[in-house]
Design an enzyme around this catalytic site. Structure first.
Site, PDB file in Angstrom:
ATOM      1  N   CYS A  13     -16.884  26.505  -8.185  1.00 28.00           N
ATOM      2  CA  CYS A  13     -17.135  25.154  -8.302  1.00 28.00           C
ATOM      3  C   CYS A  13     -15.773  24.784  -7.690  1.00 28.00           C
ATOM      4  O   CYS A  13     -14.976  24.912  -7.310  1.00 28.00           O
ATOM      5  CB  CYS A  13     -17.267  24.583  -9.786  1.00 28.00           C
ATOM      6  SG  CYS A  13     -16.393  25.379 -10.878  1.00 28.00           S
ATOM      7  N   CYS A  16     -12.832  25.662 -10.103  1.00 25.79           N
ATOM      8  CA  CYS A  16     -11.552  26.171  -8.890  1.00 25.79           C
ATOM      9  C   CYS A  16     -10.680  25.784  -7.921  1.00 25.79           C
ATOM     10  O   CYS A  16      -9.921  26.229  -7.225  1.00 25.79           O
ATOM     11  CB  CYS A  16     -13.024  27.625  -8.570  1.00 25.79           C
ATOM     12  SG  CYS A  16     -13.592  28.103  -9.373  1.00 25.79           S
ATOM     13  N   ASP A 424      -8.168  -2.295  24.035  1.00 18.59           N
ATOM     14  CA  ASP A 424      -7.683  -2.250  25.160  1.00 18.59           C
ATOM     15  C   ASP A 424      -8.035  -2.874  26.654  1.00 18.59           C
ATOM     16  O   ASP A 424      -9.497  -2.458  26.994  1.00 18.59           O
ATOM     17  CB  ASP A 424      -6.594  -1.205  25.362  1.00 18.59           C
ATOM     18  CG  ASP A 424      -5.637  -1.605  26.535  1.00 18.59           C
ATOM     19  OD1 ASP A 424      -4.716  -2.059  26.679  1.00 18.59           O
ATOM     20  OD2 ASP A 424      -6.045  -0.327  27.737  1.00 18.59           O
ATOM     21  N   ASP A 623      -6.031   4.273  25.296  1.00 17.79           N
ATOM     22  CA  ASP A 623      -7.176   5.723  26.340  1.00 17.79           C
ATOM     23  C   ASP A 623      -5.656   6.378  25.509  1.00 17.79           C
ATOM     24  O   ASP A 623      -6.438   7.212  26.398  1.00 17.79           O
ATOM     25  CB  ASP A 623      -6.528   5.546  28.745  1.00 17.79           C
ATOM     26  CG  ASP A 623      -4.530   4.977  28.246  1.00 17.79           C
ATOM     27  OD1 ASP A 623      -4.005   5.165  26.796  1.00 17.79           O
ATOM     28  OD2 ASP A 623      -4.649   4.416  29.202  1.00 17.79           O
ATOM     29  N   ASP A 627      -1.095   3.742  25.272  1.00 18.10           N
ATOM     30  CA  ASP A 627      -1.895   2.738  24.029  1.00 18.10           C
ATOM     31  C   ASP A 627      -1.021   3.400  22.882  1.00 18.10           C
ATOM     32  O   ASP A 627      -1.931   3.340  21.706  1.00 18.10           O
ATOM     33  CB  ASP A 627      -3.189   2.285  23.727  1.00 18.10           C
ATOM     34  CG  ASP A 627      -3.715   1.576  25.069  1.00 18.10           C
ATOM     35  OD1 ASP A 627      -2.628   0.763  25.394  1.00 18.10           O
ATOM     36  OD2 ASP A 627      -4.445   1.997  25.181  1.00 18.10           O
TER      37      ASP A 627
END
Length: 731
Positions: A13, A16, A424, A623, A627
């Site tokens: 669970c 843990c 862009d 791209d 950028d």
């Protein structure tokens, strides 16, 4: 700092996974730890001079879990382990159900007032319940022991305590409760046995469902070709894909899968790239074009040179990226982890108070034990631990199927908050490949003569605009002769001699400098520039013969995508280094009113920062190379294009197609995933908030509590799996 990815088994669970995180975060040398319950993976960042990866594994094993380095695992071992676990659970559930069934029938007959001697015999029930409690249920005792040993608590502690209380109370009554004529003893063997059976059934269904959440990875890995046909020593031979090397010449025939990434050197074809990019239409390829491994060759036969093999191929990178994303945590998951960390101790306290309340308040020992057991059983935080990671696994997998690669859960969560998208211009809104749009003749030469002379003049040019003119001429006339005395005039244009003709192609300034009369053409130049085109003047022997306009044309779907974003309530900005007039012309074509023009690449990040400073949650779309600073500055960086290495590395989300419509699709996917996560967390919390008081008040049978607990985990996973039906491309 080193990083290691570990496979951890034995977690039951969220308590843990959070317990492992707490323990390892205190170990000297470990700087960062993230444990994912659903994928059973741990990503650990550590100082190799202070601790070794093997010591980290030993620490986890000391907590009672199994751990191994993912790099050391065989390719299919994890799949085999998962399948083995499912089969083991299935076997154990069947055995447990068979042994529990007489106890259930005994309980039903008892409620109906029917006495069945053998079924109601206390020794018979004891014999059946004991192996369920201590052999089938041994896993709960073992895990509870390790949890308590490490001073933590988890689901196994609750199950072990709850079922033990029911079992030992029944055992006490078998030997010490006075036998009353016509009355049956207070036995709860069926409660402990059925609770164990139901919880194991829940674990089995959960394991099956969790396997389905990672189907996207299996599907991606299944795309890969098994063999490749390579040319070695002038002989074609089929070899396993693992043996293909960079620079090998590979032959692909119609209908075959392309085995690895490469560049076509001979032939042409139409390639179905849908499995990688999500693009439904086949893409035409010719010599010089790149092809992606796992895509399908539709028509022609071609040869290509392998450029990327093994783990470097685009498909392998995508698989790794999706695996990393599915193993990551979204910030919202921290809520569940923090709650799980303190939840079990609180539940233990509530169970003790419930018992004391019934025993001392009502004087009812039996109800005290039964109600305390119900509290312990219903309160297991399994659903909390599964709520977030299962949805993220399905969401990121769904994204990969549609060419949307999401790097991690935190980016999937952030994307749904986006209220501003910065696009862009070049290569994102536009194609990034200038094309000749207008040839306006002004003298004695016809259009064809103008284009031919201009193409020959620009043959030696390296400027994108000159290349566009040359490519247009080559397409129309085929091979072109070389010009004489070619010269590039920086910032002005070019000049060359063709036969007896002196050619100049360039700006107004070039014409002024060469004393060429340019009267009467200003209105044409202004009109073209207002349309977002770059206009170049062509003079032959000092007489202006034509104006050639070149433009980076808008992608077919840009306008539609921008309209979609605006309808979703997202502000759209265009950012470009172009002059304001050209930028506004392009923006007008696609319906953008927020234009950031004449912005140098190094200043794009500043513009993104300005938007963030006024409270915008910004997605920057570019791209992934030029950028990079702006992508890193934005709340979400999206790389749009062909999924190059740099793009995948730079961006938070990579959109494999050059289609802007995948931006709203990515945001829709994020919104749908977050909706599922919130639904899961809501029901997980509400389930416990409602269930615990009912159990404490004695209104909930422990068997029903066990069934409800198992059902809650399965329902959370099933809700996440329903995301598979979601189509992010549907508006």
């Amino acid at each position: 700092m080193n990083k290691v990815e570990l496979k951890i088994s034995g977690m039951s669970c969220a308590a843990c996974s959070s317990g492992i995180e707490r323990k390892l975060s205190k170990v000297s040398g470990i700087s960062e730890i993230s444990v994912n319950l659903t994928t059973e993976r741990a990503n650990v960042q550590f100082d190799a001079s202070k601790i070794k990866a093997s010591e980290i594994i030993d620490t986890i094993k000391a907590l009672g879990y199994e751990a191994e380095n993912v790099q050391d695992m065989a390719k299919d071992s994890e799949k085999e382990q998962r399948e083995k676990e499912v089969q083991n659970l299935k076997f154990v559930v069947i055995i447990s159900a068979v042994l529990s069934s007489p106890l259930i029938f005994a309980m039903i007959f008892s409620l109906l007032g029917i006495d069945v001697p053998y079924l109601h015999n206390e020794y018979f029930q004891l014999i059946i319940a004991t192996p369920i409690q201590f052999i089938i249920g041994f896993r709960f005792y073992k895990n509870a022991y390790y949890a308590l040993k490490s001073k933590s608590s988890n689901m196994d502690v609750l199950i072990a305590m709850g079922t033990s209380a029911a079992y030992f109370f029944s055992l006490y009554n078998v030997f010490y409760q006075p036998a009353t004529m016509g009355e049956m003893k207070d036995l709860y063997f069926e409660a402990s046995a059925v609770i164990i059976t139901l919880i194991l059934l829940g674990k089995y269904l959960e394991a099956v469902a969790k396997g389905k959440t990672s189907e996207a990875i299996k599907k991606l890995m299944g795309l890969q070709a098994k063999t490749a046909r390579v040319v070695r020593d002038n002989i074609e031979q089929d070899i396993p894909i693992e043996e293909v090397e960079v620079l090998d010449i590979v032959v692909v025939r119609p209908g075959e899968k392309i085995p690895v990434d490469g560049r076509i050197i001979e032939g042409n074809s139409s390639i179905d790239e849908a499995m990688i990019t999500g693009e439904s239409m086949p893409v035409e390829k010719k010599a010089g074009d790149f092809v992606i491994g796992a895509t399908i060759n539709k028509v022609g036969t071609f040869k290509f040179e392998a450029t990327k093999v093994g783990k470097d191929t685009t498909l392998s990178q995508i698989v790794k990226m999706v695996e990393d994303a599915q193993g990551s945590k979204a910030p919202i998951q921290k809520i569940a982890d923090q709650v799980s960390g303190v939840f079990v101790p609180i539940v233990l306290g509530i169970a003790v108070l419930t018992f004391l309340g019934w025993f001392f308040g009502e004087g009812n020992l039996t109800m005290g034990i039964v109600s305390a057991v119900a509290v312990l059983v219903i309160a297991c935080p399994c659903a909390l631990g599964l709520a977030t990671p299962t949805a993220i696994m399905v969401g990121t997998g769904k994204g990969a199927e549609n060419g949307i690669l999401i790097k991690g859960g935190e980016h999937l969560e952030m994307a749904y908050k986006v209220n501003a998208v910065v696009l862009d211009k070049t290569g994102t809104i536009t194609k990034g490949q200038p094309e000749v749009t207008d040839i306006i003749t002004l003298g004695s030469l016809g259009r064809e003569e103008v284009l031919k002379l201009a193409s020959i003049t620009e043959k030696g040019s390296e400027h994108p605009l000159g290349v566009a003119i040359y490519e247009n001429g080559k397409k129309e006339f085929g091979a072109l002769q070389d010009p004489n005395n070619f010269e590039a005039i920086p910032g002005r244009g070019v000049t060359a001699v063709i036969g007896d003709n002196q050619i100049y192609i360039g700006t107004r300034k070039l014409m002024v400098e060469k004393a060429i009369n340019a009267d009467g053409i200003e209105s044409i130049l202004t009109r073209l520039e207002n349309e977002g085109k770059t206009a170049m003047i062509m003079a032959v022997n000092n007489i202006i013969e034509a104006i050639i306009a070149v433009a980076d044309t808008v992608k077919e779907n840009s306008k539609e995508a921008i309209e979609e974003l605006q309808k979703m309530g997202i502000a759209v900005y265009m950012i470009t280094g172009d002059n304001t007039r050209t930028a506004n012309a392009i923006a007008k074509q696609v319906g953008i009113t927020n234009v950031l023009a004449e912005v140098l690449p190094e200043n794009k990040a500043e513009e993104v920062e300005k938007l963030k400073s006024i409270g915008m949650i910004v997605a920057m779309v570019g791209d992934g190379i030029n950028d990079a600073p702006a992508l890193a500055t934005a709340n979400i960086g999206m790389a749009i294009g062909t999924g190059t290495d740099v793009a995948i590395e730079t961006a938070d989300i990579t959109l494999m197609r050059g289609d802007l419509r995948t931006i709203p699709a990515a945001i829709r996917l994020s919104r749908a995933t977050m909706k599922k996560i919130k639904q899961n967390l809501f029901w997980a919390f509400v389930y416990n908030i409602i269930g615990i008081p009912f159990a404490a008040l004695g209104l909930l049978n422990p068997i029903i509590a066990g069934g409800a607990m198992a059902f809650s985990s399965v329902s959370v996973v099933a809700n996440s799996l329903s995301l598979k039906r979601f189509n992010p491309n549907k508006k």
